[in-house]
Design a protein around this motif. Structure first.
Motif, PDB file in Angstrom:
ATOM      1  N   GLN A  62       0.806  -1.216   0.000  1.00 16.71           N
ATOM      2  CA  GLN A  62       0.000   0.000   0.000  1.00 16.71           C
ATOM      3  C   GLN A  62       0.839   1.266   0.000  1.00 16.71           C
ATOM      4  O   GLN A  62       0.306   2.357  -0.180  1.00 16.71           O
ATOM      5  CB  GLN A  62      -0.935   0.013   1.213  1.00 16.71           C
ATOM      6  N   GLN A  63       2.128   1.148   0.196  1.00 18.49           N
ATOM      7  CA  GLN A  63       3.003   2.324   0.285  1.00 18.49           C
ATOM      8  C   GLN A  63       3.538   2.767  -1.079  1.00 18.49           C
ATOM      9  O   GLN A  63       4.566   3.435  -1.143  1.00 18.49           O
ATOM     10  CB  GLN A  63       4.175   2.027   1.219  1.00 18.49           C
ATOM     11  N   GLN A  64       2.874   2.356  -2.141  1.00 16.40           N
ATOM     12  CA  GLN A  64       3.275   2.760  -3.490  1.00 16.40           C
ATOM     13  C   GLN A  64       4.667   2.256  -3.852  1.00 16.40           C
ATOM     14  O   GLN A  64       5.413   2.922  -4.561  1.00 16.40           O
ATOM     15  CB  GLN A  64       3.215   4.291  -3.635  1.00 16.40           C
ATOM     16  N   GLN A  65       5.023   1.087  -3.345  1.00 17.24           N
ATOM     17  CA  GLN A  65       6.289   0.477  -3.704  1.00 17.24           C
ATOM     18  C   GLN A  65       6.026  -0.936  -4.209  1.00 17.24           C
ATOM     19  O   GLN A  65       6.363  -1.910  -3.547  1.00 17.24           O
ATOM     20  CB  GLN A  65       7.237   0.471  -2.503  1.00 17.24           C
ATOM     21  N   PRO A  66       5.407  -1.047  -5.393  1.00 14.48           N
ATOM     22  CA  PRO A  66       5.023  -2.369  -5.897  1.00 14.48           C
ATOM     23  C   PRO A  66       6.206  -3.287  -6.201  1.00 14.48           C
ATOM     24  O   PRO A  66       6.025  -4.481  -6.350  1.00 14.48           O
ATOM     25  CB  PRO A  66       4.235  -2.049  -7.166  1.00 14.48           C
ATOM     26  N   GLU A  67       7.421  -2.741  -6.276  1.00 14.29           N
ATOM     27  CA  GLU A  67       8.574  -3.586  -6.569  1.00 14.29           C
ATOM     28  C   GLU A  67       9.064  -4.343  -5.331  1.00 14.29           C
ATOM     29  O   GLU A  67       9.913  -5.224  -5.437  1.00 14.29           O
ATOM     30  CB  GLU A  67       9.721  -2.752  -7.162  1.00 14.29           C
ATOM     31  N   LEU A  68       8.532  -3.998  -4.153  1.00 11.85           N
ATOM     32  CA  LEU A  68       8.952  -4.671  -2.926  1.00 11.85           C
ATOM     33  C   LEU A  68       8.111  -5.919  -2.679  1.00 11.85           C
ATOM     34  O   LEU A  68       6.901  -5.927  -2.911  1.00 11.85           O
ATOM     35  CB  LEU A  68       8.832  -3.733  -1.723  1.00 11.85           C
ATOM     36  N   ARG A 109      21.446  -7.215  -0.717  1.00 14.72           N
ATOM     37  CA  ARG A 109      20.244  -6.617  -1.320  1.00 14.72           C
ATOM     38  C   ARG A 109      18.964  -6.936  -0.563  1.00 14.72           C
ATOM     39  O   ARG A 109      17.875  -6.659  -1.050  1.00 14.72           O
ATOM     40  CB  ARG A 109      20.129  -6.982  -2.802  1.00 14.72           C
ATOM     41  N   VAL A 110      19.058  -7.532   0.613  1.00 19.65           N
ATOM     42  CA  VAL A 110      17.889  -7.658   1.484  1.00 19.65           C
ATOM     43  C   VAL A 110      17.737  -6.320   2.183  1.00 19.65           C
ATOM     44  O   VAL A 110      18.695  -5.774   2.740  1.00 19.65           O
ATOM     45  CB  VAL A 110      18.074  -8.801   2.518  1.00 19.65           C
ATOM     46  N   LEU A 111      16.538  -5.750   2.138  1.00 20.71           N
ATOM     47  CA  LEU A 111      16.309  -4.442   2.737  1.00 20.71           C
ATOM     48  C   LEU A 111      15.953  -4.533   4.216  1.00 20.71           C
ATOM     49  O   LEU A 111      16.312  -3.656   5.003  1.00 20.71           O
ATOM     50  CB  LEU A 111      15.184  -3.725   1.985  1.00 20.71           C
ATOM     51  N   MET A 112      15.213  -5.600   4.573  1.00 21.57           N
ATOM     52  CA  MET A 112      14.740  -5.710   5.954  1.00 21.57           C
ATOM     53  C   MET A 112      14.373  -7.155   6.254  1.00 21.57           C
ATOM     54  O   MET A 112      13.877  -7.871   5.386  1.00 21.57           O
ATOM     55  CB  MET A 112      13.497  -4.819   6.139  1.00 21.57           C
ATOM     56  N   ALA A 176       4.787   3.949  12.694  1.00 18.67           N
ATOM     57  CA  ALA A 176       6.158   3.471  12.819  1.00 18.67           C
ATOM     58  C   ALA A 176       6.915   3.744  11.521  1.00 18.67           C
ATOM     59  O   ALA A 176       6.608   3.166  10.479  1.00 18.67           O
ATOM     60  CB  ALA A 176       6.168   1.976  13.134  1.00 18.67           C
ATOM     61  N   ALA A 177       7.893   4.633  11.597  1.00 18.75           N
ATOM     62  CA  ALA A 177       8.689   4.999  10.426  1.00 18.75           C
ATOM     63  C   ALA A 177       9.847   4.025  10.258  1.00 18.75           C
ATOM     64  O   ALA A 177      10.664   3.874  11.161  1.00 18.75           O
ATOM     65  CB  ALA A 177       9.216   6.415  10.583  1.00 18.75           C
ATOM     66  N   ASP A 183      12.093   2.975   3.841  1.00 16.54           N
ATOM     67  CA  ASP A 183      11.421   4.256   3.611  1.00 16.54           C
ATOM     68  C   ASP A 183       9.897   4.156   3.515  1.00 16.54           C
ATOM     69  O   ASP A 183       9.289   4.694   2.584  1.00 16.54           O
ATOM     70  CB  ASP A 183      11.957   4.944   2.345  1.00 16.54           C
ATOM     71  N   ILE A 184       9.290   3.462   4.458  1.00 14.18           N
ATOM     72  CA  ILE A 184       7.832   3.452   4.538  1.00 14.18           C
ATOM     73  C   ILE A 184       7.420   3.673   5.990  1.00 14.18           C
ATOM     74  O   ILE A 184       8.212   3.488   6.909  1.00 14.18           O
ATOM     75  CB  ILE A 184       7.199   2.153   3.993  1.00 14.18           C
TER      76      ILE A 184
END
Length: 196
Positions: A62-68, A109-112, A176-177, A183-184
């Motif tokens: 829902q955060q406008q990051q469809p590539e994640l 390349r793992v973000l989280m 929660a930032a 960056d969501i």
């Protein structure tokens, strides 16, 4: 094949090769991990646990990051010299990141990574300490711990020398930032539905 000394953590119960062989033959009802050279059995998640992981996935979409994509139970090589093996509840990466990988992936390349605490005796040491430190040692930029014992999200970031330099706690219901590169901002109100 003889394991090399690099495959052993201090006081390791087994080599990485021995662990991978055991993990391949374990029944589907058991999830095994190798954390700090010690065999760990990850409990089967309950319904609330599953709902929380789906909530994280939906928040990311829902955060406008469809590539994640939030990958469930993706095998990662973690810890110093990649001598550990973990299956985070969730691994956030760009679509296609794990294409062509085998059962265990490098954490580049793992973000989280995301862990949701379980209601068992080992969750404190496993999720709040050992896995946190393993993810930091692997250089994973963000570790999100959803702590059901405290109805809070704990965001760890800025890994350096095997430790996260930043730690921020958000109670359920607070925004929660999640820092760069995620960056969501998570709207955590729904998590109150899964509190005990």
């Amino acid at each position: 094949m003889t394991p090399s000394s690099a495959d052993h953590a201090p006081h390791a119960q087994m080599s990485v090769e021995e662990f991978e062989q055991l993990a391949r033959t374990a029944p589907e009802t058991v999830t095994l991990e190798l954390i700090n050279g010690k065999l760990k059995v990850k409990p089967v998640p309950d319904g609330d646990h599953d709902e929380i992981i789906m909530w994280v996935a939906m928040q990311c979409m829902q955060q406008q990051q469809p590539e994640l994509r939030l990958y469930r139970e993706r095998g990662l090589r973690i810890g110093g010299y990649r001598n550990g093996r973990a299956r985070p509840d969730g691994t956030l990466a760009r679509a296609g990141r794990f294409a062509g990988d085998g059962e265990w992936s490098n954490p580049d390349r793992v973000l989280m990574t995301v862990e949701v605490t379980s209601h068992d005796h080992d969750t404190d040491h496993r999720d709040r300490t050992e896995k946190r430190d393993g993810y930091a040692a692997a250089g994973i930029p963000v570790y999100l711990l959803i702590d059901r014992d405290h109805d809070a999200l704990v965001v760890y970031s800025e890994p350096e020398n095997g430790r996260y330099r930043q730690r921020t706690t958000y109670e359920y219901g607070k925004a929660a930032a999640l820092p760069h590169p995620v960056d969501i901002t998570l709207d955590t109100e729904e998590l109150k539905d899964y509190a005990r």
